[in-house]
Motif scaffolding. Structure first.
Motif, PDB file in Angstrom:
ATOM      1  N   PHE A  14      28.484  43.597  57.087  1.00 42.43           N
ATOM      2  CA  PHE A  14      29.745  43.034  56.622  1.00 42.43           C
ATOM      3  C   PHE A  14      29.932  41.601  57.110  1.00 42.43           C
ATOM      4  O   PHE A  14      30.627  40.810  56.461  1.00 42.43           O
ATOM      5  N   LEU A  18      30.871  38.641  54.682  1.00 40.31           N
ATOM      6  CA  LEU A  18      32.003  37.763  54.992  1.00 40.31           C
ATOM      7  C   LEU A  18      31.574  36.307  55.007  1.00 40.31           C
ATOM      8  O   LEU A  18      32.299  35.420  54.522  1.00 40.31           O
ATOM      9  N   TRP A  21      31.346  35.306  51.520  1.00 37.72           N
ATOM     10  CA  TRP A  21      32.690  35.119  50.965  1.00 37.72           C
ATOM     11  C   TRP A  21      33.251  33.760  51.358  1.00 37.72           C
ATOM     12  O   TRP A  21      33.833  33.057  50.520  1.00 37.72           O
ATOM     13  N   VAL A 223      32.137  37.611  45.438  1.00 34.28           N
ATOM     14  CA  VAL A 223      33.520  38.028  45.719  1.00 34.28           C
ATOM     15  C   VAL A 223      34.398  36.816  46.001  1.00 34.28           C
ATOM     16  O   VAL A 223      35.538  36.731  45.536  1.00 34.28           O
ATOM     17  N   VAL A 297      35.837  42.963  43.097  1.00 37.04           N
ATOM     18  CA  VAL A 297      36.329  42.473  44.384  1.00 37.04           C
ATOM     19  C   VAL A 297      37.049  43.589  45.141  1.00 37.04           C
ATOM     20  O   VAL A 297      36.824  43.800  46.346  1.00 37.04           O
ATOM     21  N   ILE A 298      37.909  44.311  44.452  1.00 33.27           N
ATOM     22  CA  ILE A 298      38.681  45.383  45.099  1.00 33.27           C
ATOM     23  C   ILE A 298      37.750  46.467  45.636  1.00 33.27           C
ATOM     24  O   ILE A 298      37.951  46.983  46.739  1.00 33.27           O
ATOM     25  N   SER A 299      36.729  46.823  44.849  1.00 27.68           N
ATOM     26  CA  SER A 299      35.800  47.863  45.304  1.00 27.68           C
ATOM     27  C   SER A 299      35.008  47.407  46.528  1.00 27.68           C
ATOM     28  O   SER A 299      34.702  48.213  47.415  1.00 27.68           O
ATOM     29  N   ALA A 300      34.687  46.110  46.579  1.00 31.09           N
ATOM     30  CA  ALA A 300      33.987  45.583  47.758  1.00 31.09           C
ATOM     31  C   ALA A 300      34.866  45.697  48.998  1.00 31.09           C
ATOM     32  O   ALA A 300      34.391  46.045  50.089  1.00 31.09           O
ATOM     33  N   ILE A 301      36.168  45.436  48.835  1.00 35.70           N
ATOM     34  CA  ILE A 301      37.100  45.554  49.957  1.00 35.70           C
ATOM     35  C   ILE A 301      37.278  47.025  50.353  1.00 35.70           C
ATOM     36  O   ILE A 301      37.268  47.374  51.536  1.00 35.70           O
ATOM     37  N   SER A 303      35.198  49.372  50.045  1.00 40.84           N
ATOM     38  CA  SER A 303      33.980  49.903  50.662  1.00 40.84           C
ATOM     39  C   SER A 303      33.952  49.674  52.174  1.00 40.84           C
ATOM     40  O   SER A 303      33.247  50.384  52.895  1.00 40.84           O
ATOM     41  N   LEU A 304      34.725  48.691  52.643  1.00 41.89           N
ATOM     42  CA  LEU A 304      34.826  48.482  54.092  1.00 41.89           C
ATOM     43  C   LEU A 304      35.433  49.705  54.779  1.00 41.89           C
ATOM     44  O   LEU A 304      35.190  49.957  55.965  1.00 41.89           O
TER      45      LEU A 304
END
Length: 315
Positions: A14, A18, A21, A223, A297-301, A303-304
């Motif tokens: 991550f 990041l 990003w 993202v 983007v939402i799915s990437a967030i 997944s955290l």
């Protein structure tokens, strides 16, 4: 594995996302440069890694992975079809829009996160074949199917190109993608008894070993440059992708009778965030563009949160 150990395991992954990003948001990257990074991974680095790993795998190991392949076909293609039918007939989406919605709900970003996450758990050599199988399922089956169905929807709006020609083009395009033909070629050569010299393996590994870090950075850049639209369809796609599909695949894996490790691999392979490739296909059809880009983007967030939970439950 306890939750703290999982966070330690995922922290470097991550961190690179990041960093990507930050580069996408503030570092001067745009859609063109992001596409360049993604193309490097999907067209060169990851296919080279697939070939090197596949050619080094004994034939018997491929045969042993057939139940896993069936699970992934049902967990990805089957999930796509179910979502398509629900969205089309319950929520009255047009066929093209339903196909794009379902594609983005079913296609994981396995090529970018699989090696890093699963490799950290099992070692890169142990997960090469499952990831290669996922590449075949997604690029040789799912993407062409979604394009064909999307085009059928367009034909209903008086498109002129014949369906047979469109179908053939979609299939050939899917097979022409390096993420599809590289694992297919490697598998075929193994079953034909070809054993690659060490020199070939070393040459492929020279670029293949760059996959993990660059791929994660590319996810972050993508993202970072996307604008999020907080809509119900976008949240729905992201939730289906990161929560519902892993549960669906878990049930299939249990029914097929996979081993505990194979269950974990199959579930995590579909649990990764939505794919940027699926978003690009939606853009080509000019259907669900804002929703699918936002869902990525939402799915990437999400997944955290979901990946550590899944790993803690499965490993």
């Amino acid at each position: 594995m306890n939750f703290f150990s999982i966070l330690i395991l995922l922290a470097p992954i991550f961190f690179v996302i990041l960093l990507g990003w930050f580069a996408g948001r503030y570092g001067g990257y745009d859609g063109k440069s992001s596409k360049g990074i993604s193309s490097f991974v999907t067209k060169y680095a990851l296919p080279a890694h697939f070939l090197a790993s596949t050619l080094a795998t004994p034939k018997d190991e491929f045969k042993a992975e057939i139940p896993l392949m069936v699970t992934l076909v049902l967990g990805i293609i089957g999930f796509y079809i179910i979502v398509l039918l629900v969205v089309r007939y319950v929520f009255s989406y047009q066929l093209t829009g339903a196909s794009m919605f379902s594609l983005n709900s079913a296609q994981p970003t396995f090529a970018f996160m699989g090696i890093s996450v699963l490799g950290s758990l099992y070692g890169a050599g142990e997960v090469a074949i499952p990831i290669a199988i996922t590449g075949i399922v997604v690029n040789a089956l799912l993407d062409p199917l979604s394009i064909i169905i999307g085009t059928i929807g367009e034909k209903a709006a008086d498109r002129t190109e014949g369906l047979g020609k469109v179908t053939l083009k979609a299939i050939l395009h899917g097979l022409s993608v390096p993420l599809a033909w590289a694992p297919l070629l490697g598998t075929l050569l193994v079953f034909l008894g070809f054993k690659a010299p060490d020199l070939i393996g070393n040459m492929l590994d020279m670029i293949g070993t760059t996959t993990s870090g660059v791929a994660l950075f590319a996810v972050g850049v993508t993202v970072g440059i996307k604008k999020i639209k907080f809509s119900f369809p976008a949240f729905s796609i992201a939730f289906l992708k990161t929560v519902v599909q892993p549960i669906f695949t878990f049930g299939i894996a249990l029914l097929i009778g996979l081993t505990a490790d194979e269950v974990t691999k199959s579930v995590l392979l579909v649990a990764f965030p939505g794919s940027a490739v699926a978003v690009m296909i939606s853009t080509q059809f000019k259907s669900q563009e804002a929703e699918t880009a936002s869902a990525f983007v939402i799915s990437a967030i999400l997944s955290l949160i979901t990946l550590p939970i899944l790993i803690s439950l499965l490993v």
